[in-house]
Write a protein that holds these residues in place. Structure first.
Motif, PDB file in Angstrom:
ATOM      1  N   VAL A   1       0.844  -1.200   0.000  1.00 30.86           N
ATOM      2  CA  VAL A   1       0.000   0.000   0.000  1.00 30.86           C
ATOM      3  C   VAL A   1       0.879   1.249   0.000  1.00 30.86           C
ATOM      4  O   VAL A   1       0.645   2.205  -0.750  1.00 30.86           O
ATOM      5  CB  VAL A   1      -0.942   0.011   1.219  1.00 30.86           C
ATOM      6  CG1 VAL A   1      -1.663   1.353   1.334  1.00 30.86           C
ATOM      7  CG2 VAL A   1      -1.964  -1.114   1.117  1.00 30.86           C
ATOM      8  N   ALA A   2       1.915   1.242   0.855  1.00 32.24           N
ATOM      9  CA  ALA A   2       2.828   2.383   0.919  1.00 32.24           C
ATOM     10  C   ALA A   2       3.586   2.558  -0.388  1.00 32.24           C
ATOM     11  O   ALA A   2       3.840   3.693  -0.823  1.00 32.24           O
ATOM     12  CB  ALA A   2       3.813   2.201   2.081  1.00 32.24           C
ATOM     13  N   VAL A   3       3.939   1.455  -1.034  1.00 32.79           N
ATOM     14  CA  VAL A   3       4.635   1.527  -2.322  1.00 32.79           C
ATOM     15  C   VAL A   3       3.744   2.185  -3.371  1.00 32.79           C
ATOM     16  O   VAL A   3       4.185   3.063  -4.130  1.00 32.79           O
ATOM     17  CB  VAL A   3       5.056   0.110  -2.780  1.00 32.79           C
ATOM     18  CG1 VAL A   3       5.592   0.134  -4.206  1.00 32.79           C
ATOM     19  CG2 VAL A   3       6.116  -0.453  -1.839  1.00 32.79           C
ATOM     20  N   GLN A   4       2.479   1.777  -3.427  1.00 36.59           N
ATOM     21  CA  GLN A   4       1.548   2.368  -4.386  1.00 36.59           C
ATOM     22  C   GLN A   4       1.294   3.839  -4.081  1.00 36.59           C
ATOM     23  O   GLN A   4       1.182   4.676  -4.990  1.00 36.59           O
ATOM     24  CB  GLN A   4       0.222   1.590  -4.370  1.00 36.59           C
ATOM     25  CG  GLN A   4       0.321   0.152  -4.841  1.00 36.59           C
ATOM     26  CD  GLN A   4       0.345   0.048  -6.354  1.00 36.59           C
ATOM     27  OE1 GLN A   4       0.516   1.033  -7.060  1.00 36.59           O
ATOM     28  NE2 GLN A   4       0.185  -1.152  -6.871  1.00 36.59           N
ATOM     29  N   ALA A   5       1.198   4.169  -2.791  1.00 40.57           N
ATOM     30  CA  ALA A   5       1.006   5.572  -2.408  1.00 40.57           C
ATOM     31  C   ALA A   5       2.215   6.406  -2.814  1.00 40.57           C
ATOM     32  O   ALA A   5       2.068   7.550  -3.284  1.00 40.57           O
ATOM     33  CB  ALA A   5       0.775   5.671  -0.896  1.00 40.57           C
ATOM     34  N   ALA A   6       3.407   5.852  -2.636  1.00 46.96           N
ATOM     35  CA  ALA A   6       4.617   6.559  -3.074  1.00 46.96           C
ATOM     36  C   ALA A   6       4.598   6.751  -4.587  1.00 46.96           C
ATOM     37  O   ALA A   6       5.021   7.793  -5.101  1.00 46.96           O
ATOM     38  CB  ALA A   6       5.861   5.781  -2.651  1.00 46.96           C
ATOM     39  N   GLY A   7       4.115   5.748  -5.314  1.00 43.16           N
ATOM     40  CA  GLY A   7       4.005   5.882  -6.759  1.00 43.16           C
ATOM     41  C   GLY A   7       3.037   6.984  -7.166  1.00 43.16           C
ATOM     42  O   GLY A   7       3.310   7.748  -8.100  1.00 43.16           O
ATOM     43  N   ALA A   8       1.906   7.072  -6.469  1.00 44.13           N
ATOM     44  CA  ALA A   8       0.948   8.137  -6.759  1.00 44.13           C
ATOM     45  C   ALA A   8       1.555   9.508  -6.490  1.00 44.13           C
ATOM     46  O   ALA A   8       1.415  10.445  -7.285  1.00 44.13           O
ATOM     47  CB  ALA A   8      -0.317   7.941  -5.925  1.00 44.13           C
ATOM     48  N   ALA A   9       2.258   9.625  -5.348  1.00 38.25           N
ATOM     49  CA  ALA A   9       2.922  10.896  -5.028  1.00 38.25           C
ATOM     50  C   ALA A   9       3.994  11.221  -6.058  1.00 38.25           C
ATOM     51  O   ALA A   9       4.154  12.379  -6.472  1.00 38.25           O
ATOM     52  CB  ALA A   9       3.535  10.819  -3.627  1.00 38.25           C
ATOM     53  N   GLY A  10       4.731  10.189  -6.496  1.00 36.34           N
ATOM     54  CA  GLY A  10       5.765  10.407  -7.495  1.00 36.34           C
ATOM     55  C   GLY A  10       5.206  10.886  -8.818  1.00 36.34           C
ATOM     56  O   GLY A  10       5.783  11.763  -9.471  1.00 36.34           O
TER      57      GLY A  10
ATOM     58  N   SER B   1      11.723  -2.723   2.863  1.00 37.81           N
ATOM     59  CA  SER B   1      10.505  -1.913   2.778  1.00 37.81           C
ATOM     60  C   SER B   1      10.816  -0.505   2.275  1.00 37.81           C
ATOM     61  O   SER B   1      10.097   0.037   1.421  1.00 37.81           O
ATOM     62  CB  SER B   1       9.823  -1.845   4.153  1.00 37.81           C
ATOM     63  OG  SER B   1       9.426  -3.132   4.582  1.00 37.81           O
ATOM     64  N   LEU B   2      11.890   0.089   2.794  1.00 36.57           N
ATOM     65  CA  LEU B   2      12.258   1.437   2.355  1.00 36.57           C
ATOM     66  C   LEU B   2      12.681   1.443   0.884  1.00 36.57           C
ATOM     67  O   LEU B   2      12.350   2.378   0.137  1.00 36.57           O
ATOM     68  CB  LEU B   2      13.400   1.965   3.235  1.00 36.57           C
ATOM     69  CG  LEU B   2      13.029   2.279   4.687  1.00 36.57           C
ATOM     70  CD1 LEU B   2      14.264   2.685   5.482  1.00 36.57           C
ATOM     71  CD2 LEU B   2      11.966   3.383   4.752  1.00 36.57           C
ATOM     72  N   LEU B   3      13.393   0.409   0.471  1.00 30.86           N
ATOM     73  CA  LEU B   3      13.798   0.330  -0.934  1.00 30.86           C
ATOM     74  C   LEU B   3      12.591   0.191  -1.855  1.00 30.86           C
ATOM     75  O   LEU B   3      12.548   0.784  -2.936  1.00 30.86           O
ATOM     76  CB  LEU B   3      14.759  -0.842  -1.142  1.00 30.86           C
ATOM     77  CG  LEU B   3      16.194  -0.629  -0.652  1.00 30.86           C
ATOM     78  CD1 LEU B   3      16.984  -1.939  -0.710  1.00 30.86           C
ATOM     79  CD2 LEU B   3      16.897   0.452  -1.479  1.00 30.86           C
ATOM     80  N   PHE B   4      11.597  -0.574  -1.445  1.00 31.19           N
ATOM     81  CA  PHE B   4      10.397  -0.720  -2.267  1.00 31.19           C
ATOM     82  C   PHE B   4       9.626   0.601  -2.349  1.00 31.19           C
ATOM     83  O   PHE B   4       9.051   0.928  -3.396  1.00 31.19           O
ATOM     84  CB  PHE B   4       9.504  -1.829  -1.725  1.00 31.19           C
ATOM     85  CG  PHE B   4       9.916  -3.198  -2.184  1.00 31.19           C
ATOM     86  CD1 PHE B   4       9.929  -3.522  -3.537  1.00 31.19           C
ATOM     87  CD2 PHE B   4      10.293  -4.172  -1.270  1.00 31.19           C
ATOM     88  CE1 PHE B   4      10.317  -4.783  -3.967  1.00 31.19           C
ATOM     89  CE2 PHE B   4      10.676  -5.435  -1.690  1.00 31.19           C
ATOM     90  CZ  PHE B   4      10.687  -5.742  -3.044  1.00 31.19           C
ATOM     91  N   VAL B   5       9.586   1.353  -1.261  1.00 30.80           N
ATOM     92  CA  VAL B   5       8.928   2.668  -1.305  1.00 30.80           C
ATOM     93  C   VAL B   5       9.683   3.596  -2.258  1.00 30.80           C
ATOM     94  O   VAL B   5       9.079   4.343  -3.041  1.00 30.80           O
ATOM     95  CB  VAL B   5       8.838   3.271   0.112  1.00 30.80           C
ATOM     96  CG1 VAL B   5       8.365   4.720   0.055  1.00 30.80           C
ATOM     97  CG2 VAL B   5       7.880   2.441   0.973  1.00 30.80           C
ATOM     98  N   TRP B   6      11.025   3.559  -2.197  1.00 32.85           N
ATOM     99  CA  TRP B   6      11.856   4.331  -3.144  1.00 32.85           C
ATOM    100  C   TRP B   6      11.527   3.933  -4.585  1.00 32.85           C
ATOM    101  O   TRP B   6      11.329   4.787  -5.454  1.00 32.85           O
ATOM    102  CB  TRP B   6      13.320   4.066  -2.811  1.00 32.85           C
ATOM    103  CG  TRP B   6      14.329   4.561  -3.816  1.00 32.85           C
ATOM    104  CD1 TRP B   6      14.760   3.898  -4.935  1.00 32.85           C
ATOM    105  CD2 TRP B   6      15.031   5.806  -3.805  1.00 32.85           C
ATOM    106  NE1 TRP B   6      15.690   4.653  -5.614  1.00 32.85           N
ATOM    107  CE2 TRP B   6      15.878   5.826  -4.947  1.00 32.85           C
ATOM    108  CE3 TRP B   6      15.049   6.904  -2.947  1.00 32.85           C
ATOM    109  CZ2 TRP B   6      16.716   6.902  -5.238  1.00 32.85           C
ATOM    110  CZ3 TRP B   6      15.889   7.971  -3.234  1.00 32.85           C
ATOM    111  CH2 TRP B   6      16.711   7.968  -4.370  1.00 32.85           C
TER     112      TRP B   6
END
Length: 398
Positions: free
Chosen positions: A249-258, A312-317
């Motif tokens: 979920v956090a990864v997808q949210a980071a993608g939306a923000a990106g 987890s941090l790398l996937f968010v990146w």
């Protein structure tokens, strides 16, 4: 209003497919699937757009995108509703093929609508917001579908996906309109699309070559993130399936923000007054994403990928850059198209991307099954990104 409707329809139409990765553990256990079979599920929804995007591009240059996109979203809803009755894995694959055919109109159609309403000074941000619809749909899907699959079974997730897609169709047909000022005259449209040779020349233009090379690489990264994130976090970083889904979920949210931030940055980074300088400034955001994903993927293939926190941090990146690239990329694509051929350019470039979208999940799944680990898959994607970066920089600028 048009931007809001296009963004919502993008999220609604891709809702179920974006949630397949988050349901990976449940689908694998319920249907007794291998990683390669799970990857094939993701690819099935992307097979029909390989030709469908080309057809959609032609339709969008001839007809109002309001009805073209609305009809496609209705096809997505109807096929998912029928898919809730699928007896097993093979039938589910067939359903997702039909879903992909309907979705073929949504991506280029919504992009064309947004591009036609915003000038170049605001188009990047507007396009980024609209393209954020896909990962936003993924955020909601990753939060809802795994829990729904655990409590009511995987068939219930298709019913939910059908309802969301149908709502997206209604919203788009109700609120999207063409702007009062045309992008190109009817004569320009006929002239630009008069011959197949002209279309082939368009695809060989230096700007289009750069777009195709970078898009193919980055969309492969996006597909890899969607297919393997939850499995990697569960099997390599030892996270529980529910916790791994939350990270997704956090990864997808980071993608939306990106998609929003990087597209807005591309508006600000444009220098000069000529079309060439504006497009070069826009494309610098895409180059930044290529560098960032190559670094992130390489790090994920190291022992850091075994640490729950580091992974987890790398996937968010990777979510921010590996999903966020699409906003500035599609804005650059729309601005590089000749007058009257925006639909064809969008459909053609997205169709080329489909090759990577189709091949990446099962290929990475097979590599994972053969190697019994995820490092080779991430290393392959890192090498692909670095190669695309080198080829893109060396391609002559328009």
């Amino acid at each position: 209003m048009v931007l809001a409707a296009a963004t919502f329809t993008q999220a609604a139409s891709g809702f179920f497919v974006q949630g397949i990765g988050a349901m990976g553990v449940h689908l694998r256990d319920d249907l007794d699937l291998s990683a390669a079979q799970l990857g094939l599920l993701l690819s099935a929804a992307q097979l029909a757009p390989l030709a469908g995007l080309l057809v959609a591009g032609e339709l969008l240059d001839r007809y109002d995108e309001r009805w073209v996109v609305g009809a496609g979203a209705c096809v997505v809803a109807a096929s998912l509703a029928a898919g809730s009755l699928a007896p097993g894995y093979a039938a589910l694959l067939l359903v997702l093929l039909v879903v992909g055919a309907g979705y073929s109109t949504v991506q280029p159609g919504g992009s064309k609508s947004v591009a036609s309403w915003f000038d170049t000074s605001r188009r990047g941000l507007a396009m980024g917001i609209r393209q954020a619809g896909l990962p936003l749909g993924g955020v909601l899907a990753a939060a809802v579908l795994p829990a729904l699959a655990a409590s009511a079974g995987w068939r219930a997730t298709l019913v939910a996906g059908a309802a969301v897609a149908f709502l997206g169709a209604i919203i788009f047909m109700s609120f999207c309109r063409r702007p009062p000022f045309p992008l190109a005259s009817e004569a320009e449209t006929r002239g630009a699309g008069a011959a197949a040779g002209g279309r082939l020349r368009l695809l060989r233009e230096p700007a289009m070559v750069r777009i195709l090379v970078s898009g193919t690489s980055l969309v492969a990264v996006h597909s890899g993130i969607g297919a393997l994130t939850v499995l990697h976090l569960h099997e390599t970083a030892s996270l529980a399936p529910g916790t791994a889904a939350l990270v997704f979920v956090a990864v997808q949210a980071a993608g939306a923000a990106g998609r929003i931030y990087l597209a807005a940055w591309s508006d600000r980074s444009r220098s000069g007054t000529s079309d060439r300088h504006r497009r070069s400034g826009r494309y610098s955001s895409v180059l930044t994403c290529l560098v960032a994903v190559a670094v992130g993927l390489a790090a994920l293939a190291t022992p850091a990928g075994h640490s729950p926190v580091a992974a987890s941090l790398l996937f968010v990146w990777l979510g921010f850059f590996g999903i966020g690239w699409y906003g500035p990329w599609v804005a650059h694509l729309a601005e590089s198209a000749p007058p009257g051929r925006t639909g064809f350019a969008l459909g053609s470039a997205m169709a080329v991307n489909q090759i990577a979208i189709i091949l990446t999940p099962p290929a990475l799944g097979l590599l994972n099954d053969a190697s019994h680990g995820f490092a080779p898959a991430w290393s392959l994607l890192a090498a692909l990104s670095a190669t695309a970066l080198a080829l893109t920089i060396r391609t002559p600028r328009p």
